[in-house]
Design a protein around this motif. Structure first.
Motif, PDB file in Angstrom:
ATOM      1  N   SER A 202      -0.513   7.241  -4.240  1.00  0.00           N
ATOM      2  CA  SER A 202      -1.229   8.304  -3.546  1.00  0.00           C
ATOM      3  C   SER A 202      -0.757   8.344  -2.098  1.00  0.00           C
ATOM      4  O   SER A 202      -0.098   7.409  -1.615  1.00  0.00           O
ATOM      5  N   LYS A 203      -1.119   9.404  -1.396  1.00  0.00           N
ATOM      6  CA  LYS A 203      -0.766   9.493   0.021  1.00  0.00           C
ATOM      7  C   LYS A 203      -1.370   8.332   0.795  1.00  0.00           C
ATOM      8  O   LYS A 203      -0.701   7.731   1.659  1.00  0.00           O
ATOM      9  N   ASP A 204      -2.615   7.977   0.496  1.00  0.00           N
ATOM     10  CA  ASP A 204      -3.264   6.864   1.199  1.00  0.00           C
ATOM     11  C   ASP A 204      -2.566   5.538   0.908  1.00  0.00           C
ATOM     12  O   ASP A 204      -2.411   4.698   1.809  1.00  0.00           O
ATOM     13  N   GLU A 205      -2.167   5.332  -0.341  1.00  0.00           N
ATOM     14  CA  GLU A 205      -1.469   4.088  -0.688  1.00  0.00           C
ATOM     15  C   GLU A 205      -0.132   4.004   0.031  1.00  0.00           C
ATOM     16  O   GLU A 205       0.245   2.950   0.555  1.00  0.00           O
TER      17      GLU A 205
ATOM     18  N   MET B 182       0.772   5.507   2.850  1.00  0.00           N
ATOM     19  CA  MET B 182       0.561   5.282   4.278  1.00  0.00           C
ATOM     20  C   MET B 182       0.070   3.862   4.541  1.00  0.00           C
ATOM     21  O   MET B 182       0.393   3.273   5.574  1.00  0.00           O
ATOM     22  N   GLY B 183      -0.680   3.301   3.594  1.00  0.00           N
ATOM     23  CA  GLY B 183      -1.135   1.923   3.742  1.00  0.00           C
ATOM     24  C   GLY B 183       0.019   0.933   3.771  1.00  0.00           C
ATOM     25  O   GLY B 183       0.023  -0.029   4.553  1.00  0.00           O
TER      26      GLY B 183
ATOM     27  N   GLU C 149       1.649   1.282   7.148  1.00  0.00           N
ATOM     28  CA  GLU C 149       0.828   0.633   8.181  1.00  0.00           C
ATOM     29  C   GLU C 149       1.020  -0.886   8.146  1.00  0.00           C
ATOM     30  O   GLU C 149       1.121  -1.530   9.200  1.00  0.00           O
TER      31      GLU C 149
ATOM     32  N   LEU D 129       3.920  14.174   1.688  1.00  0.00           N
ATOM     33  CA  LEU D 129       3.489  13.949   3.072  1.00  0.00           C
ATOM     34  C   LEU D 129       3.552  15.195   3.949  1.00  0.00           C
ATOM     35  O   LEU D 129       3.203  15.138   5.126  1.00  0.00           O
TER      36      LEU D 129
ATOM     37  N   ARG E  88       1.243  -6.402  -0.948  1.00  0.00           N
ATOM     38  CA  ARG E  88       0.483  -5.550  -1.887  1.00  0.00           C
ATOM     39  C   ARG E  88       0.556  -6.073  -3.307  1.00  0.00           C
ATOM     40  O   ARG E  88      -0.442  -6.080  -4.032  1.00  0.00           O
TER      41      ARG E  88
ATOM     42  N   LYS F  59      -5.236  -8.088   0.995  1.00  0.00           N
ATOM     43  CA  LYS F  59      -5.684  -6.878   1.693  1.00  0.00           C
ATOM     44  C   LYS F  59      -5.494  -6.962   3.209  1.00  0.00           C
ATOM     45  O   LYS F  59      -5.091  -6.005   3.843  1.00  0.00           O
TER      46      LYS F  59
END
Length: 295
Positions: free
Chosen positions: A13-16, A18-19, A22, A174, A288, A293
């Motif tokens: 996903s986009k969040d994954e 970007m995670g 980061e 993105l 990951r 986490k």
């Protein structure tokens, strides 16, 4: 299959996504200081040649405190006819806790659904190269601080490139724009094409690709010098780039074929920065893979 495997960009996903970026930036701050809470046993299974991907994975693993085994097919039971599945299942059975795999077959991992340890895809045929894509994205993000509206031109041997596939998926996810250029016989049907001189002027990021001769059925019909003049990034073409635009290349670089040698370490080149970012990204995907986490 383990949920923390990384096989394709489109599985994130986009969040994954970007995670992961980061975390990679977090590792840039931490340098070599942070390690996994406990040491892990990891096998790097490379069935195709590699320098950057193989050894940046090894560097990342060792810096994170992993115990690492580098496997080569030569001298193994692969030469006796052992299947990829049985090779990977063997490593799982004897205690390895994750595997990094590069293989010539597109989406080889579809054969590994009954493997329970994390699989990190280091490149499959002309299909996917998720960690290369992630390090490319990290390089772009460091430069521009965003992806929305960023224009990426990928130029060269598109049809044989797993890098092109993964970066196209990522930029669409993105909010960036992606066009392709190069010899028409190496284009992919339905992908947006732009002549090279237009693409170089249009782009914020000019990414050149190596001619993947090992995947070609026949020899290239033009000389290296002819290819550079028609489809490569020459010094003359580079002068037409936007003032803020950068040059990228997944490497290995064939100097004076897809890019003039003087441009490889030009002021606006980020080719060696991409390589450095490869270790950061691969640290992030290993973190990951083991479900860690926080730093």
């Amino acid at each position: 299959m383990n949920k923390n495997s990384l096989l394709r960009i489109r599985d994130l996903s986009k969040d994954e996504l970007m995670g992961i970026l980061e975390d990679a930036q977090g590792f840039e701050v931490l340098h070599k200081d942070w390690q996994l809470p406990e040491s892990k046993l990891v096998a790097n299974l490379f069935f195709e040649p590699s320098t950057r991907t193989h050894y940046s994975f090894a560097s990342a693993e060792l810096q994170l405190g992993c115990k690492v085994e580098d496997f080569t097919a030569e001298g193994s039971s692969v030469e006796k006819g052992e299947t990829l599945y049985d090779t990977v299942k063997t490593f799982e059975s004897i205690g390895y806790e994750a595997v990094v795999i590069r293989h010539k077959k597109d989406e080889y991992f579809t054969e590994l659904e009954n493997i329970n340890i994390p699989i990190l895809n280091a490149g499959d045929g002309a299909g996917n190269h998720p960690t290369q894509c992630l390090l490319d994205l990290l390089t772009i993000y460091q430069e521009f601080g965003k992806f929305e509206g960023i224009k990426l031109a990928i130029i060269g041997d598109i049809s044989h490139s797993r890098v092109a596939s993964s970066n196209k998926e990522a930029m669409e996810l993105l909010g960036g724009e992606c066009v392709f250029s190069g010899p028409k016989e190496w284009q992919r049907e339905g992908w947006p094409y732009m002549p090279i001189d237009e693409a170089v002027k249009w782009a914020d990021v000019v990414m050149m690709l190596r001619i993947q001769k090992e995947r070609h059925a026949s020899a290239m019909s033009m000389t290296d010098a002819e290819y550079l003049a028609k489809y490569g990034l020459t010094k003359e073409r580079a002068k037409t780039m936007k003032e803020h635009a950068i040059i990228m290349h997944p490497a290995p670089v064939n100097r004076n074929v897809e890019i003039d040698t003087d441009l490889v370490e030009a002021q606006n080149s980020r080719i060696f920065k991409q390589m450095a970012n490869g270790v950061l990204v691969r640290k992030a995907v290993i973190k990951r893979a083991f479900g860690v986490k926080e730093f």
